[in-house]
Design a protein around this motif. Sequence first.
Motif, PDB file in Angstrom:
ATOM      1  N   ARG A 152       0.855  -1.198   0.000  1.00 20.76           N
ATOM      2  CA  ARG A 152       0.000   0.000   0.000  1.00 20.76           C
ATOM      3  C   ARG A 152       0.887   1.243   0.000  1.00 20.76           C
ATOM      4  NH1 ARG A 152      -4.506  -0.299   4.452  1.00 20.76           N
ATOM      5  NH2 ARG A 152      -2.772  -0.748   5.852  1.00 20.76           N
ATOM      6  N   ILE A 155       1.180   8.008  -3.442  1.00 20.75           N
ATOM      7  CA  ILE A 155       2.080   8.454  -4.504  1.00 20.75           C
ATOM      8  C   ILE A 155       1.801   9.923  -4.801  1.00 20.75           C
ATOM      9  CG2 ILE A 155       2.843   8.100  -6.886  1.00 20.75           C
ATOM     10  CD1 ILE A 155       1.960   5.222  -6.710  1.00 20.75           C
ATOM     11  N   ARG A 170      -2.003   6.443 -11.043  1.00 24.24           N
ATOM     12  CA  ARG A 170      -2.696   5.416 -10.261  1.00 24.24           C
ATOM     13  C   ARG A 170      -2.609   4.057 -10.968  1.00 24.24           C
ATOM     14  NH1 ARG A 170      -6.424   4.759  -6.357  1.00 24.24           N
ATOM     15  NH2 ARG A 170      -6.478   6.958  -5.818  1.00 24.24           N
ATOM     16  N   GLY A 173       0.759   2.461 -10.476  1.00 20.74           N
ATOM     17  CA  GLY A 173       0.868   1.868  -9.144  1.00 20.74           C
ATOM     18  C   GLY A 173       0.217   0.497  -9.074  1.00 20.74           C
ATOM     19  N   VAL A 180      -2.907   1.923  -4.357  1.00 22.70           N
ATOM     20  CA  VAL A 180      -2.628   3.361  -4.219  1.00 22.70           C
ATOM     21  C   VAL A 180      -3.760   4.001  -3.424  1.00 22.70           C
ATOM     22  CG1 VAL A 180      -2.112   5.492  -5.452  1.00 22.70           C
ATOM     23  CG2 VAL A 180      -1.409   3.303  -6.429  1.00 22.70           C
ATOM     24  N   ILE A 183      -3.567   9.814  -4.178  1.00 19.67           N
ATOM     25  CA  ILE A 183      -2.679  10.609  -5.022  1.00 19.67           C
ATOM     26  C   ILE A 183      -2.608  11.987  -4.380  1.00 19.67           C
ATOM     27  CG2 ILE A 183      -2.346  11.632  -7.306  1.00 19.67           C
ATOM     28  CD1 ILE A 183      -2.053   8.651  -7.418  1.00 19.67           C
ATOM     29  N   ASP A 482      -8.617  12.202  -4.651  1.00 16.53           N
ATOM     30  CA  ASP A 482      -7.493  11.953  -5.553  1.00 16.53           C
ATOM     31  C   ASP A 482      -7.528  12.838  -6.782  1.00 16.53           C
ATOM     32  OD1 ASP A 482      -6.497   9.957  -3.949  1.00 16.53           O
ATOM     33  OD2 ASP A 482      -7.647   8.385  -4.943  1.00 16.53           O
TER      34      ASP A 482
END
Length: 619
Positions: A152, A155, A170, A173, A180, A183, A482
């Motif tokens: 997990r 980012i 995403r 990832g 993810v 973000i 995100d």
Amino acid sequence: MAKISINLATGSLQQEELIVGIDLGTTNSLVAFINPEKQPQAINDTGKGLLVPSVVHFNEHGDAVVGNEAKAFLTTDPANTIFSVKRLLGRSYQDVADHQDLLSYKIIDDNTDALVKIRAANRFYTPVELSAEILKELKHRAEHALKTPVNRAVITVPAYFNDSQRQATRDAGKLAGLDVLRIVNEPTAASLAYGIGLNPQEQKTIAVYDLGGGTFDVSLLSIQNGIFEVLATNGDTFLGGDDFDRAIVDYWIEKNDLDRSVLQEDQVQMQTLRLQAELAKKALSTQNLYNEKAGDIWYSIDRQTFESLISENLERTLNSCRLALSDAGLTAADIDEVILVGGSTRTPYVKRKVEELFGRKPQDHINPDEVVALGAAIQADVLAGNRSDILLLDVTPLSLGIETMGGLMDVIISRNAKIPTKAGRQYTTSVDGQVNMKIAVFQGERDLVQENRKLAEFELKGIPAMPAGLPKIDINFILNADGILTVQAIELRSGVKQEIEVKPSYGLTDDVVEKMLIDSVTHAKEDVQQRMVIEARGEGEQLAYTAERFLEKNSQFLNEEEIEHTRLLIAQLRQSLQTADKDTILKHTDALNEYTRPFAERVMDIAISSAMKGKKIDE
């Protein structure tokens, strides 16, 4: 029964799986975590260094190496060594065509809005797949150093990344095997790193100036009672230290009277130039002259010349700062602190100009290469439920809206609106008896949608047939934390409803990503390969059809050899379409595209010339 595991690296008990913070950078990437002392710490795996160069090399078998090991291939095998891939995330060829000359690898142009593809080791990769390779390396290093699974992550992305670029990050990832969780904007993460230890009673307005290898953004944040609120953001996703390198390269090409066309063919020398420019840039942060010889060429530049070369790019960053201040209704005098982020802020000229603009000395006591990852680790700690003293309110960097009559952009969520958020507007039909409504979603600041970026399109079907103006259609935009957008359309009289999560028109859907993940685990690659073949066939069939129509209409402007060779390439492409080899199909698609592109330009020139003489030819 709750699972309790022991972290062998730290000796501490952990009930929850570790969540790491990742800075996926243009030039370098790194991963951080919260150590047993509750402090953010960048991970250094077995002395390899904190920074992982964002470079991927593929050998002839298609095996990837990442980081320092890959960087060594930049001059020995430049065509199969990819760098600055972050600049390609969520972009079409048209977005990056002007920068192809400084890249040693081949970017494929298929004349569509599709995600760019990169050719390496006789295969074709998307920026999502390449970014996933970098994230896999970071995941591996973290697991090796911490002796615990890492699945997990949080980012970070530049604050100015649009929806397509965020979704691509995403997707990368997920392909790397990471869940993810969030973000996060890079400047917001940096503010978290600097926010540790702030007096909760203290109120501050902070400017975060983030100049990395390939991107720039500035964010203005209000910090009050542990709440970090982004007041405004501005920036440029194609401006950074790479452009400083490019300015030096251009200077040396002119100074040494080098032939650009020859350099385009000799990528080893071009990459030698680029790497020398990077060394010169770093050296000029601490010395006044750089003078080194590589091969038969002396690479020489002084600090004053360097500063004059980058002044225009630097002024662009300062203009972004002024725009952000204006958007927030602030002046430079209202800023209490200025924080520097990104390796490019080590340049003394940058520090000096930022200080002049804001009227105060900027803060840079946290390593500017690490500060974003450290902040991401803190955000991960917040999401893990370990901190309740910090709250983040972020903003959307660009306006979101739909296309209305006449091709106008109707903004539903304005730029710098705080997220998560929800906004809506009511519309109606324009034609009697209209039963379907096309809803096209765009992102950008221009009045005409053709100047903005199209994110998605769908139809609300089954509207009851009524006179124009009677149906009432609510269109709602829901933007999550995100920065990912969901669009709802509902006809209120009938209850007819349609809802989609907006994906970039050239991104990977969640289903595709999940499918690729499952295939990678089970080694059942046939399904993924089949999907890629189908996509490649679609592109190839479209190009073959277009090329045939072009020959039918414009053969009088081509000579016999050009016509015959074009027909040969079309035949080869059509033959490859019968195979199940994605790379062969893309190879022949690329060959036909490359050969026929000059013909289209020739016909366009003739069309313009003929139009000026009052004549007309088929388009």
